[in-house]
Design an enzyme around this catalytic site. Structure first.
Site, PDB file in Angstrom:
ATOM      1  N   HIS A   4       0.814 -45.268  -8.058  1.00 35.77           N
ATOM      2  CA  HIS A   4       1.745 -44.480  -8.650  1.00 35.77           C
ATOM      3  C   HIS A   4       1.430 -42.944  -7.726  1.00 35.77           C
ATOM      4  CE1 HIS A   4      -2.311 -44.544 -10.267  1.00 35.77           C
ATOM      5  NE2 HIS A   4      -2.410 -43.200 -10.308  1.00 35.77           N
ATOM      6  N   MET A   5       2.648 -42.309  -7.966  1.00 34.89           N
ATOM      7  CA  MET A   5       2.840 -41.058  -7.118  1.00 34.89           C
ATOM      8  C   MET A   5       2.620 -40.169  -7.955  1.00 34.89           C
ATOM      9  SD  MET A   5       6.113 -40.205  -4.590  1.00 34.89           S
ATOM     10  CE  MET A   5       5.437 -41.284  -3.154  1.00 34.89           C
TER      11      MET A   5
END
Ligand code: AMP
Length: 113
Positions: A99-100
């Site tokens: 995830h960013m």
């Protein structure tokens, strides 16, 4: 698979989803660290940044494009924002699904770690 983010992708766990396409989804972080705190994740389960390969280039590109688009939508693009990916235990990664983080709406500290 017992992955909280896979469950969000599947609609089994509720989330405030801002964007969805065939490669990525984006939703608000449940414990925001900034006025804008959005997570951009791949639809497919990739455990961490360390598992990303050259073949995932279109996916990574899409994640960045979506982060930029959401920054515009959330009205933080002009003043600036931070994008971060935590990788592994010492990198501060708690959820083992790539995830960013998109953070904005306040001045970010000069420290990264
Ligand atoms: P990291 O430390 O990089 O693994 O970040 C994981 C992030 O996921 C944290 O900022 C959490 O607040 C966020 N998070 C965990 N569970 C959920 C959830 N069900 N919905 C939205 N965000 C979540």
């Amino acid at each position: 698979m017992d992955c909280i983010f896979c469950k969000i992708v599947a609609g089994e766990v509720p989330a405030d989803i801002l964007y969805r396409d065939e490669l990525v989804i984006a939703f608000r972080d449940i414990n925001p660290e900034a006025p804008v705190h959005v997570l951009i994740i791949p639809v497919k389960h990739i455990p961490s940044l360390a598992d990303v390969t050259e073949a995932d280039a279109p996916l990574v590109s899409r994640m960045i494009s979506v982060a930029n688009r959401i920054a515009e939508q959330e009205d933080v693009a002009e003043k600036g924002y931070r994008v971060a990916i935590n990788c592994g235990e010492q990198g501060g990664q708690l959820v083992p699904h790539l995830h960013m983080h998109l953070l904005g709406g306040r001045q970010m500290s000069g420290k990264l770690g």
